[in-house]
Write an enzyme that holds these catalytic residues in place. Structure first.
Site, PDB file in Angstrom:
ATOM      1  N   GLY A  37       1.542  -0.932  -0.116  1.00  0.00           N
ATOM      2  CA  GLY A  37      -0.483  -0.062  -0.311  1.00  0.00           C
ATOM      3  C   GLY A  37       0.848   0.827   0.009  1.00  0.00           C
ATOM      4  O   GLY A  37       2.032   1.435   0.208  1.00  0.00           O
ATOM      5  N   GLN A  54       2.658   9.756   0.991  1.00  0.00           N
ATOM      6  CA  GLN A  54       4.239   9.530   1.319  1.00  0.00           C
ATOM      7  C   GLN A  54       5.254  10.199   0.224  1.00  0.00           C
ATOM      8  O   GLN A  54       6.583   9.575  -0.153  1.00  0.00           O
ATOM      9  CB  GLN A  54       4.471   8.104   1.572  1.00  0.00           C
ATOM     10  CG  GLN A  54       3.660   7.221   2.715  1.00  0.00           C
ATOM     11  CD  GLN A  54       3.428   5.835   3.022  1.00  0.00           C
ATOM     12  OE1 GLN A  54       2.105   5.661   2.171  1.00  0.00           O
ATOM     13  NE2 GLN A  54       4.485   5.459   2.993  1.00  0.00           N
ATOM     14  N   CYS A 108       5.546  -0.077   7.328  1.00  0.00           N
ATOM     15  CA  CYS A 108       5.688   1.051   6.611  1.00  0.00           C
ATOM     16  C   CYS A 108       7.034   1.966   5.421  1.00  0.00           C
ATOM     17  O   CYS A 108       8.445   1.552   5.832  1.00  0.00           O
ATOM     18  CB  CYS A 108       4.621   2.428   7.801  1.00  0.00           C
ATOM     19  SG  CYS A 108       4.459   4.162   6.451  1.00  0.00           S
ATOM     20  N   LEU A 109       6.659   1.837   4.049  1.00  0.00           N
ATOM     21  CA  LEU A 109       7.516   2.442   3.171  1.00  0.00           C
ATOM     22  C   LEU A 109       8.092   3.884   3.815  1.00  0.00           C
ATOM     23  O   LEU A 109       9.053   4.002   3.382  1.00  0.00           O
ATOM     24  CB  LEU A 109       7.093   2.253   1.696  1.00  0.00           C
ATOM     25  CG  LEU A 109       6.736   1.263   1.242  1.00  0.00           C
ATOM     26  CD1 LEU A 109       5.887   1.416  -0.083  1.00  0.00           C
ATOM     27  CD2 LEU A 109       7.724   0.222   1.299  1.00  0.00           C
ATOM     28  N   HIS A 138      -4.351   1.072   7.207  1.00  0.00           N
ATOM     29  CA  HIS A 138      -2.785   1.985   7.591  1.00  0.00           C
ATOM     30  C   HIS A 138      -3.011   2.989   6.453  1.00  0.00           C
ATOM     31  O   HIS A 138      -2.281   4.384   7.193  1.00  0.00           O
ATOM     32  CB  HIS A 138      -2.228   0.482   7.706  1.00  0.00           C
ATOM     33  CG  HIS A 138      -1.186   1.689   7.174  1.00  0.00           C
ATOM     34  ND1 HIS A 138       0.137   0.998   7.954  1.00  0.00           N
ATOM     35  CD2 HIS A 138      -0.185   2.482   6.389  1.00  0.00           C
ATOM     36  CE1 HIS A 138       0.997   1.166   7.995  1.00  0.00           C
ATOM     37  NE2 HIS A 138       1.279   2.420   6.532  1.00  0.00           N
ATOM     38  N   GLU A 139      -3.525   3.090   5.476  1.00  0.00           N
ATOM     39  CA  GLU A 139      -3.385   3.882   3.910  1.00  0.00           C
ATOM     40  C   GLU A 139      -3.947   5.232   5.053  1.00  0.00           C
ATOM     41  O   GLU A 139      -3.744   6.525   4.095  1.00  0.00           O
ATOM     42  CB  GLU A 139      -3.372   3.493   3.044  1.00  0.00           C
ATOM     43  CG  GLU A 139      -2.397   2.264   2.786  1.00  0.00           C
ATOM     44  CD  GLU A 139      -1.021   2.744   3.376  1.00  0.00           C
ATOM     45  OE1 GLU A 139      -0.475   3.451   2.886  1.00  0.00           O
ATOM     46  OE2 GLU A 139      -0.494   1.749   2.924  1.00  0.00           O
ATOM     47  N   HIS A 141      -2.944   7.206   6.965  1.00  0.00           N
ATOM     48  CA  HIS A 141      -1.288   8.285   6.548  1.00  0.00           C
ATOM     49  C   HIS A 141      -2.409   9.853   5.404  1.00  0.00           C
ATOM     50  O   HIS A 141      -1.366  11.056   6.074  1.00  0.00           O
ATOM     51  CB  HIS A 141      -1.305   7.663   4.968  1.00  0.00           C
ATOM     52  CG  HIS A 141       0.159   6.811   5.165  1.00  0.00           C
ATOM     53  ND1 HIS A 141       1.312   7.232   6.103  1.00  0.00           N
ATOM     54  CD2 HIS A 141       0.739   5.954   5.414  1.00  0.00           C
ATOM     55  CE1 HIS A 141       2.184   6.730   6.371  1.00  0.00           C
ATOM     56  NE2 HIS A 141       1.633   5.425   5.809  1.00  0.00           N
TER      57      HIS A 141
HETATM   58 NI    NI Z   1       2.738   3.687   5.672  1.00  0.00          NI
END
Ligand code: NI
Length: 171
Positions: free
Chosen positions: A45, A50, A92-93, A134-135, A138
């Site tokens: 995701g 991000q 998380c990226l 989670h997304e 963000h």
């Molecule tokens: Ni994340």
């Protein structure tokens, strides 16, 4: 086009994002770039902040085996959450190589706008449910480490500051 992913701590990862009002060519390009960036990372995701774009856009694909199922969700919002919860080890990226258990509703119904401007609704379970929550977090400036205790959060943040210093030195 693969876009650079912001690493925590970054003020853009802490700010709420603006709703998408029109599916413009820029929004389409952003969504495609985000999918490419997510698959390249690789991740399941990615949210627009991000990559430094403060718009309510997320992309996901939680299929591990089998044909890919890329999803683009504009202005996603949770309209129903189950009472039963799931605990997943999240990453998380924007917080590379750090993982922690987070408790969230096990299933959620999400409403969003697709790239055709149509309203969609789907109930997600399993990894998809964790990922979509989670997304969406963000888009509200919230990271999974915000669910952890202050000590654990601080430890991870320090590691990320160190990582960013090292990357800046190598650049
Ligand atoms: Ni994340």
């Amino acid at each position: 086009m693969i876009r650079p992913i912001l690493i925590h701590p970054d003020p853009r990862l802490k700010k709420p994002c603006e709703a998408v009002t029109d599916v413009t060519p820029e929004v389409r390009t952003l969504a495609l770039d985000m999918l490419e960036t997510m698959y390249d990372a690789p991740g399941v995701g990615l949210a627009a902040p991000q990559v430094g774009v403060m718009s309510r856009v997320i992309v996901m694909d939680c299929i591990k085996d089998g044909p890919p199922e890329p999803m683009v969700l504009l202005n996603p919002r949770v309209v129903w959450s189950s009472e039963d919860v799931n605990i997943y080890e999240e990453g998380c990226l924007s917080i590379p190589d750090q993982y922690a258990e987070v408790k969230r509703p096990a299933s959620v119904t999400v409403e969003w706008m697709d790239l055709e401007g149509e309203t969609q609704e789907r109930t997600f379970t399993g990894l998809w449910a964790t990922c979509v929550q989670h997304e969406i977090d963000h888009l509200d400036g919230k990271l999974f480490i915000d669910y952890l205790g202050p000590l654990k959060r601080q430890m991870i943040t320090r590691k990320m500051e160190k990582l960013k210093r090292e990357r800046a030195r190598m650049a």
